[in-house]
Scaffold this motif. Structure first.
Motif, PDB file in Angstrom:
ATOM      1  N   SER A  21       0.700  -1.169   0.116  1.00 14.86           N
ATOM      2  CA  SER A  21       0.111  -0.109  -0.133  1.00 14.86           C
ATOM      3  C   SER A  21       0.933   1.287   0.071  1.00 14.86           C
ATOM      4  O   SER A  21       1.813   1.418   0.427  1.00 14.86           O
ATOM      5  CB  SER A  21      -0.928   0.017   1.159  1.00 14.86           C
ATOM      6  OG  SER A  21      -0.147  -0.148   2.489  1.00 14.86           O
ATOM      7  N   ASP A  22       0.266   2.360  -0.688  1.00 19.38           N
ATOM      8  CA  ASP A  22       0.871   3.670  -0.667  1.00 19.38           C
ATOM      9  C   ASP A  22       0.499   4.454   0.797  1.00 19.38           C
ATOM     10  O   ASP A  22      -0.774   4.153   1.159  1.00 19.38           O
ATOM     11  CB  ASP A  22       0.657   4.317  -1.813  1.00 19.38           C
ATOM     12  CG  ASP A  22      -0.801   4.451  -2.096  1.00 19.38           C
ATOM     13  OD1 ASP A  22      -1.706   4.092  -1.632  1.00 19.38           O
ATOM     14  OD2 ASP A  22      -1.131   5.079  -3.337  1.00 19.38           O
ATOM     15  N   LEU A  51       5.917   3.379   1.213  1.00 16.30           N
ATOM     16  CA  LEU A  51       5.395   2.275   0.578  1.00 16.30           C
ATOM     17  C   LEU A  51       5.495   1.331   1.778  1.00 16.30           C
ATOM     18  O   LEU A  51       6.314   1.356   2.530  1.00 16.30           O
ATOM     19  CB  LEU A  51       6.191   1.428  -0.374  1.00 16.30           C
ATOM     20  CG  LEU A  51       6.060  -0.015  -0.819  1.00 16.30           C
ATOM     21  CD1 LEU A  51       4.465  -0.088  -1.323  1.00 16.30           C
ATOM     22  CD2 LEU A  51       7.063  -0.401  -1.801  1.00 16.30           C
ATOM     23  N   ASN A  75      -2.310  -5.513  -4.055  1.00 15.71           N
ATOM     24  CA  ASN A  75      -2.155  -3.902  -3.907  1.00 15.71           C
ATOM     25  C   ASN A  75      -3.185  -3.286  -3.431  1.00 15.71           C
ATOM     26  O   ASN A  75      -4.032  -2.994  -4.250  1.00 15.71           O
ATOM     27  CB  ASN A  75      -1.614  -3.566  -5.241  1.00 15.71           C
ATOM     28  CG  ASN A  75      -1.107  -2.294  -5.329  1.00 15.71           C
ATOM     29  OD1 ASN A  75      -1.230  -1.412  -4.088  1.00 15.71           O
ATOM     30  ND2 ASN A  75      -0.418  -1.602  -6.270  1.00 15.71           N
ATOM     31  N   ALA A  77      -3.026  -0.030  -2.587  1.00 11.94           N
ATOM     32  CA  ALA A  77      -2.622   1.274  -2.661  1.00 11.94           C
ATOM     33  C   ALA A  77      -3.740   2.047  -3.454  1.00 11.94           C
ATOM     34  O   ALA A  77      -4.607   1.550  -3.915  1.00 11.94           O
ATOM     35  CB  ALA A  77      -1.611   1.297  -3.468  1.00 11.94           C
ATOM     36  N   PRO A 113      -2.920  -0.544  -8.397  1.00  9.49           N
ATOM     37  CA  PRO A 113      -3.772  -0.332  -7.232  1.00  9.49           C
ATOM     38  C   PRO A 113      -5.120  -1.260  -7.500  1.00  9.49           C
ATOM     39  O   PRO A 113      -5.488  -1.269  -8.600  1.00  9.49           O
ATOM     40  CB  PRO A 113      -4.127   1.036  -7.257  1.00  9.49           C
ATOM     41  CG  PRO A 113      -2.970   1.926  -8.056  1.00  9.49           C
ATOM     42  CD  PRO A 113      -2.716   0.694  -9.201  1.00  9.49           C
ATOM     43  N   LEU A 137       7.579   1.156  -5.388  1.00 11.18           N
ATOM     44  CA  LEU A 137       6.551   2.130  -5.888  1.00 11.18           C
ATOM     45  C   LEU A 137       7.233   2.254  -7.452  1.00 11.18           C
ATOM     46  O   LEU A 137       8.095   2.594  -7.651  1.00 11.18           O
ATOM     47  CB  LEU A 137       6.281   3.286  -5.288  1.00 11.18           C
ATOM     48  CG  LEU A 137       5.590   3.124  -3.981  1.00 11.18           C
ATOM     49  CD1 LEU A 137       5.302   4.384  -3.316  1.00 11.18           C
ATOM     50  CD2 LEU A 137       4.107   2.417  -4.110  1.00 11.18           C
TER      51      LEU A 137
END
Length: 168
Positions: A21-22, A51, A75, A77, A113, A137
């Motif tokens: 994940s961001d 990240l 993901n 994100a 994502p 990332l």
């Protein structure tokens, strides 16, 4: 829940989950406002602060020599894609976004994502050393901000541990 019709059932010994994940220091409403602002005519996504893998800045998996692991990668994100690769452990892709695929070997994956992959990783046959894996990332042009020189704390190194007494 395990799929009783899994075409790869019996080809792996254990399942693991790897999330990416961001991370942003600002709250979502502020991030969205900056993204749709008239001062951002390209609609470039906000620049993440970090990240995370498995909600941390590192992840460790304990492997047993000779076993095969099914790793479900997700993901989570908001905006950023993640590139992932495992040192000396080729990935055999068996699933993409919930659909089984014909097994395909890969050395690096780009996971967008909300995208999911399942891969099989065959453990090494000995415990002579531990191995790293790298999640990064994606530094695509959407994250290019010419006004700010980017600092990239966006590589996370995880570890495949065979012998805890050995260096990572």
């Amino acid at each position: 829940m395990h799929d009783p019709k899994d075409p790869y059932k019996g080809q792996y010994d254990e399942e693991l989950v790897l999330t990416m994940s961001d991370w942003y220091h600002d709250k979502v409403p502020k991030l969205i406002a900056s993204m749709v602002s008239p001062s951002n005519p390209r609609g470039a996504p906000p620049f993440p602060n970090a990240l995370l893998v498995n909600e941390s800045t590192t992840a460790n998996f304990k492997f047993i020599p000779g076993k095969t692991y099914k790793i479900k990668m997700i993901n989570m994100a908001a905006f950023a894609s993640v590139l992932i690769q495992f040192d000396s452990h080729p990935m055999n892709i068996i699933e993409a976004d919930g659909s089984y695929t014909v097994k395909k070997e890969a050395y690096q994956l780009r996971i967008a994502p909300a995208q999911r992959y399942s891969v099989l990783l065959k453990a090494q046959t000995s415990t002579r050393r531990n191995y790293a894996f790298l999640a990064s990332l994606d530094m695509n042009r959407d994250f290019t901000n010419t006004a700010v020189a980017p600092v990239w704390p966006f590589n996370v190194t995880g570890n495949i541990i065979y012998d805890e007494a050995k260096a990572l």
